[in-house]
Design an enzyme around this catalytic site. Structure first.
Site, PDB file in Angstrom:
ATOM      1  N   SER A 140       3.994  93.733 -10.112  1.00 41.79           N
ATOM      2  CA  SER A 140       4.409  94.455  -8.906  1.00 41.79           C
ATOM      3  C   SER A 140       4.193  93.534  -7.717  1.00 41.79           C
ATOM      4  CB  SER A 140       3.563  95.722  -8.714  1.00 41.79           C
ATOM      5  OG  SER A 140       3.712  96.217  -7.385  1.00 41.79           O
ATOM      6  N   TYR A 155      -5.067  99.302  -8.148  1.00 42.81           N
ATOM      7  CA  TYR A 155      -3.711  99.100  -8.672  1.00 42.81           C
ATOM      8  C   TYR A 155      -3.245  97.685  -8.342  1.00 42.81           C
ATOM      9  CZ  TYR A 155       1.312  99.762  -9.453  1.00 42.81           C
ATOM     10  OH  TYR A 155       2.609  99.622  -9.893  1.00 42.81           O
TER      11      TYR A 155
HETATM   12  N1  LIG Z   1       8.071 102.470  -9.534  1.00 45.19           N
HETATM   13  C1  LIG Z   1       7.636 101.486  -8.752  1.00 45.19           C
HETATM   14  O1  LIG Z   1       7.762 101.533  -7.504  1.00 45.19           O
HETATM   15  C2  LIG Z   1       7.015 100.260  -9.362  1.00 45.19           C
HETATM   16  C3  LIG Z   1       6.863  99.130  -8.565  1.00 45.19           C
HETATM   17  C4  LIG Z   1       6.272  97.997  -9.092  1.00 45.19           C
HETATM   18  C5  LIG Z   1       5.857  98.006 -10.407  1.00 45.19           C
HETATM   19  N2  LIG Z   1       6.008  99.113 -11.182  1.00 45.19           N
HETATM   20  C6  LIG Z   1       5.534  99.054 -12.562  1.00 45.19           C
HETATM   21  O2  LIG Z   1       6.590  99.329 -13.435  1.00 45.19           O
HETATM   22  C7  LIG Z   1       6.087  99.821 -14.673  1.00 45.19           C
HETATM   23  C8  LIG Z   1       6.880 101.049 -15.077  1.00 45.19           C
HETATM   24  O3  LIG Z   1       6.655 102.048 -14.123  1.00 45.19           O
HETATM   25  P1  LIG Z   1       7.727 103.132 -13.694  1.00 45.19           P
HETATM   26  O4  LIG Z   1       7.842 103.062 -12.229  1.00 45.19           O
HETATM   27  O5  LIG Z   1       8.931 103.055 -14.540  1.00 45.19           O
HETATM   28  O6  LIG Z   1       6.859 104.443 -14.000  1.00 45.19           O
HETATM   29  P2  LIG Z   1       7.158 105.768 -14.842  1.00 45.19           P
HETATM   30  O7  LIG Z   1       8.514 106.271 -14.547  1.00 45.19           O
HETATM   31  O8  LIG Z   1       5.972 106.627 -14.573  1.00 45.19           O
HETATM   32  O9  LIG Z   1       7.128 105.239 -16.336  1.00 45.19           O
HETATM   33  C9  LIG Z   1       5.927 104.835 -16.926  1.00 45.19           C
HETATM   34  C10 LIG Z   1       6.176 104.656 -18.406  1.00 45.19           C
HETATM   35  O10 LIG Z   1       4.932 104.257 -19.021  1.00 45.19           O
HETATM   36  C11 LIG Z   1       4.672 105.133 -20.104  1.00 45.19           C
HETATM   37  N3  LIG Z   1       3.240 105.320 -20.273  1.00 45.19           N
HETATM   38  C12 LIG Z   1       2.333 105.707 -19.327  1.00 45.19           C
HETATM   39  N4  LIG Z   1       1.120 105.829 -19.893  1.00 45.19           N
HETATM   40  C13 LIG Z   1       1.266 105.492 -21.204  1.00 45.19           C
HETATM   41  C14 LIG Z   1       0.377 105.436 -22.308  1.00 45.19           C
HETATM   42  N5  LIG Z   1      -0.919 105.758 -22.189  1.00 45.19           N
HETATM   43  N6  LIG Z   1       0.860 105.069 -23.521  1.00 45.19           N
HETATM   44  C15 LIG Z   1       2.168 104.763 -23.667  1.00 45.19           C
HETATM   45  N7  LIG Z   1       3.062 104.787 -22.661  1.00 45.19           N
HETATM   46  C16 LIG Z   1       2.603 105.173 -21.442  1.00 45.19           C
HETATM   47  C17 LIG Z   1       5.352 106.447 -19.734  1.00 45.19           C
HETATM   48  O11 LIG Z   1       5.726 107.154 -20.911  1.00 45.19           O
HETATM   49  P3  LIG Z   1       4.985 108.454 -21.516  1.00 45.19           P
HETATM   50  O12 LIG Z   1       4.513 109.286 -20.383  1.00 45.19           O
HETATM   51  O13 LIG Z   1       6.064 109.065 -22.365  1.00 45.19           O
HETATM   52  O14 LIG Z   1       3.873 107.901 -22.344  1.00 45.19           O
HETATM   53  C18 LIG Z   1       6.636 105.928 -19.072  1.00 45.19           C
HETATM   54  O15 LIG Z   1       7.598 105.627 -20.058  1.00 45.19           O
HETATM   55  C19 LIG Z   1       4.601 100.076 -14.437  1.00 45.19           C
HETATM   56  O16 LIG Z   1       3.851  99.027 -15.007  1.00 45.19           O
HETATM   57  C20 LIG Z   1       4.475 100.067 -12.932  1.00 45.19           C
HETATM   58  O17 LIG Z   1       3.185  99.690 -12.512  1.00 45.19           O
HETATM   59  C21 LIG Z   1       6.583 100.232 -10.696  1.00 45.19           C
END
Ligand SMILES: NC(=O)c1ccc[n+]([C@@H]2O[C@H](COP(=O)([O-])OP(=O)(O)OC[C@H]3O[C@@H](n4cnc5c(N)ncnc54)[C@H](OP(=O)(O)O)[C@@H]3O)[C@@H](O)[C@H]2O)c1
Length: 272
Positions: A140, A155
């Site tokens: 990130s 974070y």
């Molecule tokens: N959105 C942003 O603004 C942003 C910015 C920078 C970086 N990121 C990074 O991008 C990545 C994806 O995030 P996102 O924004 O797509 O979030 P999201 O929509 O909340 O998706 C998170 C994913 O991780 C899975 N997950 C969470 N806990 C888990 C566990 N204990 N075991 C297995 N799977 C798990 C969830 O699936 P289940 O709930 O089905 O397990 C879901 O598929 C993260 O690493 C986040 O830090 C996001």
């Protein structure tokens, strides 16, 4: 087994960024292993991708916070067909450190840091042995915010770890023909924000990127051979300058004697 691109294992494929990676990788011709806890969502995504693209898509339900489930995913990553790991599953706990529930803080660090490291460690030897494959770590931009944290200090620090781990691991694995890319998204429109108790709609909308744009840009960076991709950064030379400034410190950060400003002689002369 797909003899072309091989199989990509995507963690956190049930939603958000991971689900878009799964879609794009399937369209490129990768077979898939989809990992997350929500099996129904994974099954629906797998069925859609199989019918739309003809690739194989396997569902591997796992709670990566659970030690047995983590071992199951590590075992799958050691199979010969695996050519890519997308280390995407992650979570964000928001708020000031002194008010944060320590159990939630630890769980976030465990998923964002320990699990991502274990999965990369599991896949890397096979990729290195076969001289083929890629690891994509979803970090990130909070990784480089230093003393101006966003969301929470923990974070940001967890993502700074992932960036450092990616850059170092890439140096280790490049000689084996294996590449590690760190992706540093800015604010991306996914459910992560709501899950963390934050309202993405309250942010200035000109800093919010749609998930499909973010992943397509990150894959364009991947195609260009980038080791670190910041999808929103207009001028890549700003990142190069950041790296150059960091590298300029290296000849001077370990010496036999402390720097002059910390020496006792100087302290004595200042106190006189
Ligand atoms: N959105 C942003 O603004 C942003 C910015 C920078 C970086 N990121 C990074 O991008 C990545 C994806 O995030 P996102 O924004 O797509 O979030 P999201 O929509 O909340 O998706 C998170 C994913 O991780 C899975 N997950 C969470 N806990 C888990 C566990 N204990 N075991 C297995 N799977 C798990 C969830 O699936 P289940 O709930 O089905 O397990 C879901 O598929 C993260 O690493 C986040 O830090 C996001």
């Amino acid at each position: 087994m797909n003899q072309g691109l091989g199989t990509a294992l995507v963690t956190g494929a049930s939603a958000g960024i991971g689900a878009v990676y799964a879609d794009r990788l399937a369209r490129r011709g990768y077979d898939l292993v989809l990992v997350a806890r929500d099996e129904a969502k994974l099954n629906a995504l797998a069925a859609r991708l199989i019918s739309e693209t003809g690739v194989k898509a396997e569902v591997l339900r796992a709670d990566l916070a659970d030690a047995d489930d983590l071992r199951k995913v590590e075992t799958r990553l050691r199979s010969d067909d695996i050519t890519m790991l997308v280390n995407n599953a992650g979570t964000a706990v928001a708020g000031p450190t002194i008010e944060m529930d320590p159990e939630r803080l630890e769980a976030m660090i465990h998923l964002n840091v320990v699990v991502a490291t274990r999965l990369a460690r599991a896949v890397a030897p096979g990729l290195a042995q076969r001289h083929r494959g890629d690891i994509i770590n979803i970090a990130s931009v909070v990784a480089i915010r230093g003393d101006q944290p966003a969301i929470s200090v923990g974070y940001g620090a967890s993502k700074a770890y992932l960036l450092a781990f990616s850059e170092g691991l890439d140096s280790e694995l490049t000689p084996y023909g294996v590449r590690v890319q760190a992706v540093l998204p800015g604010v991306t429109r996914t459910d992560l924000w709501e899950k963390g108790g934050l309202d993405i709609n309250a942010l200035p909308q000109d800093i919010v990127m749609e998930t499909s744009d973010m992943v397509d840009a990150a894959l364009a960076g991947f195609d260009q051979g980038e080791r670190v991709t910041i999808p929103a950064l207009p001028d890549v030379s700003d990142w190069t300058a950041f790296k150059t400034a960091r590298a300029a410190l290296l000849p001077n950060i370990s010496h036999r004697l402390p720097a002059e400003r910390y020496s006792r002689r100087r302290a004595d002369s200042v106190s006189q």
